[in-house]
Design an enzyme around this catalytic site. Structure first.
Site, PDB file in Angstrom:
ATOM      1  N   GLU A   1      44.650  36.234  41.083  1.00  0.00           N
ATOM      2  CA  GLU A   1      44.874  37.004  39.863  1.00  0.00           C
ATOM      3  C   GLU A   1      46.341  37.229  39.528  1.00  0.00           C
ATOM      4  O   GLU A   1      46.672  38.014  38.636  1.00  0.00           O
ATOM      5  CB  GLU A   1      44.136  38.333  39.957  1.00  0.00           C
ATOM      6  CG  GLU A   1      42.611  38.152  40.024  1.00  0.00           C
ATOM      7  CD  GLU A   1      41.863  39.458  40.140  1.00  0.00           C
ATOM      8  OE1 GLU A   1      42.517  40.531  40.072  1.00  0.00           O
ATOM      9  OE2 GLU A   1      40.628  39.429  40.307  1.00  0.00           O
TER      10      GLU A   1
ATOM     11  N   ASN B   1      35.019  27.886  42.549  1.00  0.00           N
ATOM     12  CA  ASN B   1      35.231  29.206  43.141  1.00  0.00           C
ATOM     13  C   ASN B   1      35.253  29.219  44.659  1.00  0.00           C
ATOM     14  O   ASN B   1      36.049  29.917  45.267  1.00  0.00           O
ATOM     15  CB  ASN B   1      34.161  30.173  42.645  1.00  0.00           C
ATOM     16  CG  ASN B   1      34.311  31.573  43.196  1.00  0.00           C
ATOM     17  OD1 ASN B   1      33.799  31.897  44.255  1.00  0.00           O
ATOM     18  ND2 ASN B   1      35.059  32.410  42.471  1.00  0.00           N
TER      19      ASN B   1
ATOM     20  N   ASP C   1      29.720  33.504  55.607  1.00  0.00           N
ATOM     21  CA  ASP C   1      29.974  32.644  56.757  1.00  0.00           C
ATOM     22  C   ASP C   1      28.879  32.868  57.797  1.00  0.00           C
ATOM     23  O   ASP C   1      28.396  33.989  57.972  1.00  0.00           O
ATOM     24  CB  ASP C   1      31.354  32.950  57.358  1.00  0.00           C
ATOM     25  CG  ASP C   1      31.952  31.769  58.109  1.00  0.00           C
ATOM     26  OD1 ASP C   1      31.313  30.697  58.159  1.00  0.00           O
ATOM     27  OD2 ASP C   1      33.064  31.910  58.656  1.00  0.00           O
TER      28      ASP C   1
ATOM     29  N   HIS D   1      35.466  35.229  56.940  1.00  0.00           N
ATOM     30  CA  HIS D   1      35.739  33.981  57.649  1.00  0.00           C
ATOM     31  C   HIS D   1      35.990  34.309  59.120  1.00  0.00           C
ATOM     32  O   HIS D   1      36.811  35.169  59.452  1.00  0.00           O
ATOM     33  CB  HIS D   1      36.959  33.281  57.050  1.00  0.00           C
ATOM     34  CG  HIS D   1      37.166  31.895  57.572  1.00  0.00           C
ATOM     35  ND1 HIS D   1      36.397  30.822  57.188  1.00  0.00           N
ATOM     36  CD2 HIS D   1      38.066  31.397  58.464  1.00  0.00           C
ATOM     37  CE1 HIS D   1      36.811  29.728  57.797  1.00  0.00           C
ATOM     38  NE2 HIS D   1      37.829  30.050  58.583  1.00  0.00           N
TER      39      HIS D   1
ATOM     40  N   ASN E   1      28.677  31.314  43.397  1.00  0.00           N
ATOM     41  CA  ASN E   1      29.820  31.927  44.077  1.00  0.00           C
ATOM     42  C   ASN E   1      29.945  31.433  45.516  1.00  0.00           C
ATOM     43  O   ASN E   1      30.305  30.290  45.741  1.00  0.00           O
ATOM     44  CB  ASN E   1      29.696  33.453  43.984  1.00  0.00           C
ATOM     45  CG  ASN E   1      30.998  34.178  44.150  1.00  0.00           C
ATOM     46  OD1 ASN E   1      31.861  33.756  44.909  1.00  0.00           O
ATOM     47  ND2 ASN E   1      31.168  35.291  43.448  1.00  0.00           N
TER      48      ASN E   1
ATOM     49  N   ASP F   1      29.083  37.394  47.324  1.00  0.00           N
ATOM     50  CA  ASP F   1      30.341  36.662  47.138  1.00  0.00           C
ATOM     51  C   ASP F   1      30.478  35.688  48.301  1.00  0.00           C
ATOM     52  O   ASP F   1      29.529  34.996  48.641  1.00  0.00           O
ATOM     53  CB  ASP F   1      31.496  37.653  47.023  1.00  0.00           C
ATOM     54  CG  ASP F   1      32.688  37.101  46.236  1.00  0.00           C
ATOM     55  OD1 ASP F   1      32.984  35.906  46.369  1.00  0.00           O
ATOM     56  OD2 ASP F   1      33.331  37.865  45.494  1.00  0.00           O
TER      57      ASP F   1
ATOM     58  N   GLU G   1      41.331  36.552  48.231  1.00  0.00           N
ATOM     59  CA  GLU G   1      40.166  35.679  48.457  1.00  0.00           C
ATOM     60  C   GLU G   1      40.527  34.551  49.428  1.00  0.00           C
ATOM     61  O   GLU G   1      41.655  34.441  49.895  1.00  0.00           O
ATOM     62  CB  GLU G   1      39.709  35.071  47.120  1.00  0.00           C
ATOM     63  CG  GLU G   1      38.511  35.729  46.485  1.00  0.00           C
ATOM     64  CD  GLU G   1      37.195  35.328  47.151  1.00  0.00           C
ATOM     65  OE1 GLU G   1      37.231  34.672  48.215  1.00  0.00           O
ATOM     66  OE2 GLU G   1      36.131  35.666  46.599  1.00  0.00           O
TER      67      GLU G   1
ATOM     68  N   HIS H   1      38.895  43.504  47.174  1.00  0.00           N
ATOM     69  CA  HIS H   1      39.572  43.718  45.888  1.00  0.00           C
ATOM     70  C   HIS H   1      39.892  45.175  45.574  1.00  0.00           C
ATOM     71  O   HIS H   1      40.381  45.448  44.478  1.00  0.00           O
ATOM     72  CB  HIS H   1      38.721  43.149  44.743  1.00  0.00           C
ATOM     73  CG  HIS H   1      38.570  41.665  44.784  1.00  0.00           C
ATOM     74  ND1 HIS H   1      37.743  40.973  43.923  1.00  0.00           N
ATOM     75  CD2 HIS H   1      39.148  40.730  45.581  1.00  0.00           C
ATOM     76  CE1 HIS H   1      37.795  39.685  44.192  1.00  0.00           C
ATOM     77  NE2 HIS H   1      38.642  39.510  45.200  1.00  0.00           N
TER      78      HIS H   1
END
Length: 369
Positions: free
Chosen positions: A94, A176, A293, A335, A231, A290, A78, A348
C-alpha cells in the site's frame, strides 16, 4: 474459593459461532465457580466450545499463544517468506508516491529488526502492488502483484514481469497470493482486474476473481474464475510428495474451496472445503480468509482478516478445530520458518510482523526440498 470466568453459550438452532475479538470488548457472559468440584469441568467448557452445524459436532478450542512483535509500519504488510539462505522477506503493497502505487519488497533482518527495501517494482511506468511471495529452488522470489501480475525478484532486487498474457492470449489479471507445489508449479490467485495499463479494479462485488497456474514449463494457465476476491492459496501433498489438493480462499464468502490436482495447471471440480466463522466487521468491510499455510500434520492455519483470529482447520476441512487469538485485529498472512514450529504473521492493524510458536513444524516448502 470463587473463580470468575467469561463464557458464552451457543445453540444448534442459530448455528452461532463464538464471538470474535473486537477492540476493548470481552465476551458478555460470565459465571463464578464456588465449588472445587466444578473447577476442572467449567474451565474445560471455557477453553472449548461444541460447535454444531449440519448435525455434526466439532470440538473447537481457543488458544492465546505469546505473540512477539518484530517490526511494524509497512503499509498493507503481506507476503512473509524465507529464501533458501534463511533471509526473510515481506511486502508493503500500500505504499504510494505522489498518489501513485509504489509497493515495496522488503528484506527484514530478524535479529536486528532492521529493514531494507530491495525494490519497488515498476513496469512501463506503472508501480506495483506486490501482495504474495514464494521462493523457488534457485533462490528467486516469485511475487503475486495486484497491478503487474506475476513477477520474479532476485536477492539483489532485480525484478522481471513474467508475462502480460496467459497461454490463451488473454490479458493477465492482477494477482494476490501464490504457492509452489512440490513439482515446481506455482499456483496463483488473481482477485484484481486486468493488469496495468488497464484501470485497477477488484472482484469485491463482481465475481471475476481467478486462479492461475504457472507450470514448471513456464506456461501460464487460467485454472478457474468466478471468485469474490480469490485470496490465500495452499497445496496439500500426498504422503509420497505428489500434489494432491489445491485450497483457495474466497474472502467475501468466508469460504475455502478445494480442487483435486490432476496435473500442471489441471484440476478437477471445485467443491467447498471449509467455512470460516461469521464475525462482525471492525471497519465495515466483511471478514474472511486471507493467507494460509499447512503444518506437517496437514492442519491449515488461515489468517482471518478483521476478526482478530487465526483459524486452524484439520486435514479434512469443514470447520476450524482451533481458533488462535491474536493481539491485533487484521491478520493478513502466515508463513512457517523452515524446519521449525515458528509462525510469522503479517497484519494490517499496525502494518506489522509478529511471530508465535505453533504445536507442530510447518509443511516443508518447495525451496527446502
Amino acid at each position: 474459593m470463587c473463580i470468575s470466568l467469561n463464557v458464552t453459550t451457543y445453540s444448534k438452532e442459530n448455528e452461532a459461532w463464538p464471538p470474535c475479538r473486537e477492540k476493548g470488548k470481552q465476551p458478555s457472559c460470565s459465571i463464578s465457580i464456588f465449588s472445587k468440584a466444578k473447577v476442572a469441568e467449567t474451565i474445560r467448557t471455557c477453553l472449548s466450545v461444541l460447535v454444531m452445524a449440519d448435525d455434526s459436532i466439532t470440538l473447537q478450542q481457543f488458544i492465546e499463544p505469546q505473540f512477539i512483535k518484530i517490526t511494524e509500519g509497512f503499509p498493507g504488510a503481506e507476503g512473509p517468506v524465507f529464501d533458501k539462505c534463511g533471509n526473510f522477506y515481506m511486502v508493503a503493497p500500500e505504499v504510494k508516491t505522489n498518489g501513485n502505487f509504489a509497493g515495496q519488497v522488503v528484506r527484514i533482518d530478524l535479529d536486528t529488526c532492521k529493514s531494507t527495501v530491495i525494490c519497488e517494482p515498476n513496469i512501463d511506468g506503472f508501480g506495483g502492488i506486490p501482495a504474495g511471495c514464494q521462493c523457488d529452488k534457485n533462490n528467486v522470489i516469485w511475487i503475486a502483484d495486484m497491478r503487474l501480475g506475476i513477477l520474479t525478484v532476485s536477492p539483489s532486487g532485480q525484478f522481471n514481469q513474467l508475462c502480460k498474457e496467459d497461454i490463451d492470449g488473454n490479458t493477465m489479471q492482477g494477482c494476490n497470493d501464490c504457492c509452489f507445489d512440490y513439482d515446481g508449479n506455482l499456483w496463483v490467485t488473481a482477485p484484481a482486474g486486468k493488469i496495468a495499463p488497464h484501470p485497477y479494479t477488484r472482484s469485491s462485488k463482481e465475481a471475476f476473481g481467478s486462479v492461475y497456474c504457472v507450470t514448471n514449463q513456464q506456461k501460464v494457465i487460467k485454472v478457474d474464475t468466478g471468485y469474490l476476491i480469490s485470496n490465500g492459496i495452499a497445496v496439500h501433498h500426498s504422503s509420497d510428495g505428489k500434489p494432491k489438493k489445491l485450497i483457495v480462499a474466497e474472502t467475501r464468502t468466508q469460504s475455502l474451496w478445494v480442487y483435486d490436482i490432476l496435473g500442471p495447471g489441471a484440476v478437477g471440480k471445485k467443491t467447498l472445503w471449509g467455512k470460516l466463522p461469521k464475525c462482525p466487521s471492525v471497519d465495515g468491510v466483511p471478514t474472511g480468509p486471507d493467507g494460509m499455510d499447512f503444518d506437517e500434520a496437514g492442519n491449515l492455519i488461515v489468517a482471518h482478516i478483521r476478526s482478530g483470529y487465526l483459524e486452524v482447520f484439520g486435514p479434512e476441512g469443514h470447520r476450524p478445530h482451533t481458533r488462535i487469538k491474536c493481539p491485533f485485529i487484521k491478520p493478513s498472512n502466515v508463513h512457517f520458518q523452515p524446519g521449525t514450529s515458528t509462525v510469522y504473521v503479517t497484519e494490517h492493524e499496525f502494518d506489522g510482523l509478529w511471530k508465535f510458536q505453533w504445536l507442530r513444524k510447518g509443511q516443508p516448502q518447495y525451496c527446502e526440498l
